[in-house]
Design an enzyme around this catalytic site. Sequence first.
Site, PDB file in Angstrom:
ATOM      1  N   HIS A 177      54.312  22.359  56.366  1.00 52.84           N
ATOM      2  CA  HIS A 177      54.291  21.315  57.393  1.00 52.84           C
ATOM      3  C   HIS A 177      53.013  20.499  57.437  1.00 52.84           C
ATOM      4  O   HIS A 177      52.851  19.686  58.345  1.00 52.84           O
ATOM      5  CB  HIS A 177      54.500  21.916  58.784  1.00 52.84           C
ATOM      6  CG  HIS A 177      55.854  22.489  58.996  1.00 52.84           C
ATOM      7  ND1 HIS A 177      56.894  21.767  59.529  1.00 52.84           N
ATOM      8  CD2 HIS A 177      56.340  23.721  58.733  1.00 52.84           C
ATOM      9  CE1 HIS A 177      57.970  22.534  59.597  1.00 52.84           C
ATOM     10  NE2 HIS A 177      57.657  23.727  59.121  1.00 52.84           N
ATOM     11  N   LYS A 222      51.503  12.634  71.620  1.00 49.95           N
ATOM     12  CA  LYS A 222      51.470  13.619  70.533  1.00 49.95           C
ATOM     13  C   LYS A 222      50.179  14.408  70.695  1.00 49.95           C
ATOM     14  O   LYS A 222      49.329  14.041  71.502  1.00 49.95           O
ATOM     15  CB  LYS A 222      51.521  12.930  69.172  1.00 49.95           C
ATOM     16  CG  LYS A 222      50.485  11.792  69.029  1.00 49.95           C
ATOM     17  CD  LYS A 222      50.563  11.101  67.682  1.00 49.95           C
ATOM     18  CE  LYS A 222      51.657  10.065  67.587  1.00 49.95           C
ATOM     19  NZ  LYS A 222      52.738  10.410  66.671  1.00 49.95           N
ATOM     20  N   ARG A 223      50.031  15.496  69.921  1.00 49.03           N
ATOM     21  CA  ARG A 223      48.779  16.230  70.004  1.00 49.03           C
ATOM     22  C   ARG A 223      47.597  15.324  69.646  1.00 49.03           C
ATOM     23  O   ARG A 223      47.734  14.380  68.874  1.00 49.03           O
ATOM     24  CB  ARG A 223      48.805  17.439  69.058  1.00 49.03           C
ATOM     25  CG  ARG A 223      49.623  18.586  69.590  1.00 49.03           C
ATOM     26  CD  ARG A 223      49.109  19.089  70.934  1.00 49.03           C
ATOM     27  NE  ARG A 223      47.811  19.704  70.783  1.00 49.03           N
ATOM     28  CZ  ARG A 223      47.622  21.007  70.578  1.00 49.03           C
ATOM     29  NH1 ARG A 223      48.640  21.836  70.548  1.00 49.03           N
ATOM     30  NH2 ARG A 223      46.413  21.489  70.439  1.00 49.03           N
ATOM     31  N   LYS A 227      45.578  11.491  63.716  1.00 46.14           N
ATOM     32  CA  LYS A 227      46.647  10.749  64.394  1.00 46.14           C
ATOM     33  C   LYS A 227      46.121   9.437  64.986  1.00 46.14           C
ATOM     34  O   LYS A 227      46.861   8.570  65.399  1.00 46.14           O
ATOM     35  CB  LYS A 227      47.295  11.616  65.473  1.00 46.14           C
ATOM     36  CG  LYS A 227      48.047  12.814  64.902  1.00 46.14           C
ATOM     37  CD  LYS A 227      48.659  13.655  66.011  1.00 46.14           C
ATOM     38  CE  LYS A 227      49.217  14.979  65.520  1.00 46.14           C
ATOM     39  NZ  LYS A 227      50.567  14.865  64.927  1.00 46.14           N
ATOM     40  N   THR A 230      57.926  13.592  64.249  1.00 44.33           N
ATOM     41  CA  THR A 230      59.298  13.640  64.761  1.00 44.33           C
ATOM     42  C   THR A 230      59.417  12.820  66.041  1.00 44.33           C
ATOM     43  O   THR A 230      60.500  12.364  66.394  1.00 44.33           O
ATOM     44  CB  THR A 230      59.753  15.091  65.034  1.00 44.33           C
ATOM     45  OG1 THR A 230      58.697  15.782  65.707  1.00 44.33           O
ATOM     46  CG2 THR A 230      60.082  15.809  63.748  1.00 44.33           C
ATOM     47  N   LYS A 283      62.364  10.153  67.755  1.00 44.98           N
ATOM     48  CA  LYS A 283      62.863  10.180  69.144  1.00 44.98           C
ATOM     49  C   LYS A 283      62.763   8.798  69.776  1.00 44.98           C
ATOM     50  O   LYS A 283      63.680   8.335  70.455  1.00 44.98           O
ATOM     51  CB  LYS A 283      62.065  11.203  69.973  1.00 44.98           C
ATOM     52  CG  LYS A 283      62.287  12.643  69.530  1.00 44.98           C
ATOM     53  CD  LYS A 283      61.214  13.608  70.043  1.00 44.98           C
ATOM     54  CE  LYS A 283      61.246  14.891  69.219  1.00 44.98           C
ATOM     55  NZ  LYS A 283      60.030  15.714  69.370  1.00 44.98           N
TER      56      LYS A 283
HETATM   57  C1  26V Z   1      48.050  25.201  62.613  1.00 43.85           C
HETATM   58  C2  26V Z   1      47.495  26.349  63.116  1.00 43.85           C
HETATM   59  C3  26V Z   1      46.239  26.833  62.514  1.00 43.85           C
HETATM   60  C4  26V Z   1      45.817  28.191  62.992  1.00 43.85           C
HETATM   61  C5  26V Z   1      46.044  28.368  64.472  1.00 43.85           C
HETATM   62  C6  26V Z   1      47.491  28.178  64.837  1.00 43.85           C
HETATM   63  C7  26V Z   1      48.103  26.987  64.207  1.00 43.85           C
HETATM   64  C8  26V Z   1      49.297  26.486  64.707  1.00 43.85           C
HETATM   65  C9  26V Z   1      49.850  25.326  64.177  1.00 43.85           C
HETATM   66  C10 26V Z   1      49.223  24.689  63.138  1.00 43.85           C
HETATM   67  C11 26V Z   1      49.737  23.391  62.618  1.00 43.85           C
HETATM   68  C12 26V Z   1      50.927  23.515  61.797  1.00 43.85           C
HETATM   69  C13 26V Z   1      51.279  22.224  61.172  1.00 43.85           C
HETATM   70  C14 26V Z   1      52.141  21.298  62.002  1.00 43.85           C
HETATM   71  O1  26V Z   1      52.346  21.425  63.185  1.00 43.85           O
HETATM   72  N1  26V Z   1      52.650  20.323  61.321  1.00 43.85           N
HETATM   73  C15 26V Z   1      53.517  19.303  61.891  1.00 43.85           C
HETATM   74  O2  26V Z   1      54.850  19.675  61.616  1.00 43.85           O
HETATM   75  C16 26V Z   1      55.785  18.733  62.088  1.00 43.85           C
HETATM   76  C17 26V Z   1      57.154  19.294  61.824  1.00 43.85           C
HETATM   77  O3  26V Z   1      57.375  19.398  60.448  1.00 43.85           O
HETATM   78  C18 26V Z   1      55.576  17.395  61.418  1.00 43.85           C
HETATM   79  O4  26V Z   1      56.481  16.466  61.948  1.00 43.85           O
HETATM   80  C19 26V Z   1      54.152  16.907  61.657  1.00 43.85           C
HETATM   81  O5  26V Z   1      53.923  15.722  60.939  1.00 43.85           O
HETATM   82  C20 26V Z   1      53.166  17.978  61.230  1.00 43.85           C
HETATM   83  O6  26V Z   1      51.843  17.610  61.576  1.00 43.85           O
END
Ligand code: 26V
Length: 809
Positions: free
Chosen positions: A355, A543-544, A549, A651, A655
């Site tokens: 992701h 968004k976050r 971003k 995403t 929406k």
């Molecule tokens: C990273 C980490 C790092 C360690 C701590 C916990 C944690 C939790 C989440 C993440 C980020 C994961 C990546 C993510 O959220 N990617 C997003 O995924 C979406 C669904 O595929 C996508 O639409 C977004 O563009 C993408 O940034």
Amino acid sequence: MYIDKETIKRDFKKKLTSMFAEEVQDASPLHQYQALGALVKEYASENWMKTRKQYTEKKEKQVYYFSMEFLIGRLLMSNLINLGIKDECQRALKDLGIDLGELEEVEVDAGLGNGGLGRLAACFLDSMASLGIPGHGCGIRYNYGLFEQKIVDGYQVEIPDNWLRDGNVWETRKEDKAVEVRFGGYVETSFDNNKLTFHHRNYEPIIAVPYDIPIVGYHNNTVNTLRLWSAEPVGREFDFSSFSKGEYTKAVEYKSWVESISQVLYPDDSREEGRILRLKQQYFFVSAGIQSIIRRFKKLGVAIQRFDEYIAIHINDTHPAVAVAELMRILVDDEGLSWDEAWRITTNTIAYTNHTIMSEALEKWPIDMFRKILPRIYMIVEEINRRFVEELSARYPGDEERIRNMAIIGYGNIRMAHLAIVGSHSVNGVAKLHTEILKKQELANFYQYYPNKFNNKTNGITHRRWLIQANPRLASVISSAIGNKWIYVPTDLRRLMGFSKDASFQSKISQVKYNNKVDFSNYVKEHYDVDIDPNSIFDVQVKRLHAYKRQLLNVFHIMDLYNRLKENPDLDIVPRTFIFGAKASPSYYLAKQIIKLINTVADKVNKDTSIKGKLKVVFLENYRVSLAEKIIPATDVSEQISTTTKEASGTGNMKFMMNGAVTIATLDGANIEIRDEVGDDNIVIFGMKDYEVLNYYRNGGYSAMDVYRNDIRLTRIVDSLINGYFNVSYNEFKMIYDSLLYQNDEYFVLKDFDSYVNAQNRINELYKDKAKWQEMCICNIANSGEFSSDHTIIHYSKGIWNTKPSIIL
Ligand code: 26V
């Protein structure tokens, strides 16, 4: 399902009596909501049983979606809609003097996710159930979800999200389905019957108790399961025996150690300390999940060698990647299979989605830490790595560097992405560009080695929650034009293209948007005491908060517009309301400064009467799923302005499009595919191309300082961060300033500024032409069906899982 109004009234009253011994008029909204929720769950229960039974009896192949996050939000309305009893229920409650909309607001969001990744998992559950695909979720029942955000004096303050305070009506605790998960200790080997056997000794046992939540399909009798695991200490006996030995403190310590495991969701910030706990969380739910799958599988009476024909396990990012080793452990140690046989089954069962290409999100665990917590799992990872490196050496003799870079264990770390790729049969990215970047850049070595594993599955969103539920006015106008086939076949929305130039249809669409904007303005007035004008353009970025971003780019445009208005209060612009919503990770200081900056700009702009109300800025506190459902239907302009190559998909972009907003975007992630669907005339594109960005990252040559010096607008804006222009301390925005000028603007905010301002000016002109604007909105709605997660899930199902729908009669 059809249930008539009178039955619902009777059942609802009965529930209030049995749960609270209260009559309707005496029950609080909370009790009314809880009684209704319990009733709705009861209505879904028969089909829940039926579904489970049919899957078992027909031995359907089932898919388990393993995810650290399920950002499901509220369930009352979506369950009512999917069961097909919303209208009848609304009427029943009305007879009793209750407004369903008000009860809806009582429900606390299940915020068990950070952002896109967690929300995607929730959309996928809805689509799997609605398509009749035997697919379930497996995750963690966090006691605390993502923090609640308060804005105090412009700053983000985090408050624990105690979402279970009043209980959770949707879950069922399944104590009898609990399993044990083992941590720590050491491994002994022995030769039993001429076979090397492994014994895990002196481990800390933990009980994983599942809580099941029904996932109701749309009008199809399917009810799948989201199983969330909670960590509990082993038996009361343990406490007592310790207590009797005078080890009371030890028992208490053990209990709180265990409970810490499912206590809280980690914010997506790798800078966060306490990563040990996160590794424990990962193994905890993965081990529990796989054990329960094996248990269910064994009831089928099929040989374990055929496991992969009946089960698919999907891992959502690398967070559950330890599943590869855990499945190997069970197959080899517990089931007695040979390594090769177990490996064939494991790799055929597991599939992995990547992701992000953001390197800070690529998970690595220090070997020492990993081995201490999971000694047997570590041995298995070592063996997987040993065999993999052997294969690589045969394929690339002498190419030590390549082998070192590809190994699962290297430089003192276990690289979870490598484990996930080696241990699965499918690796997918989440939008075309993202997948291409994975293949050509980030994972190029792996793509060369395993070309057939790689594939793209562009993300999607459930049109049931994001259109039918969130925007009932729009759903009804659509159906009055083209019937309701689109509800089942979302690409049928294309037929709206036939109405895109139809003045009467345009005016209906515009009326829907206006009404949604009025509703939202009232919400903002009530919650923030800010007056916003529903006739202004609602320009939204929710968004976050992340540097990539580029909320900062948005703010800089606002600052520039403000400067222009100050110079010329009669500037011919359509009044604009800029709306932001974003949580920053608690330890991500730059992101927090950007929140403070947005609020500081908002304060200055909103108070300034000289600009004649042409500009308003609103920062929405505590952005979350239920707030998204309110703001998205009221949006005119959707901000999707990430640095090209950095947003894997996005995403939110889908929406907004589905709700008839026009997108201003870089050619990043799924924005590209949105552009391909609607055509260049119906989206506003700006900014650097992927190859330009990649070229700068590879070869350098960008000077933020030059851009800053050569653009007088930017000089003024950037200087104002530190020169006392805002009534804040000198250091308030120093980190932002430094990131731009002294860290050379890693995300090209300054570089893209000019192009972005031009794009925003285009938006302003386009909006003035009412008919053209409406045509654009309709074109966006009409082409959004492609981005329904039903579509995405059909591709996962056919291309990766090899599952098929099982129709529940
Ligand atoms: C990273 C980490 C790092 C360690 C701590 C916990 C944690 C939790 C989440 C993440 C980020 C994961 C990546 C993510 O959220 N990617 C997003 O995924 C979406 C669904 O595929 C996508 O639409 C977004 O563009 C993408 O940034």
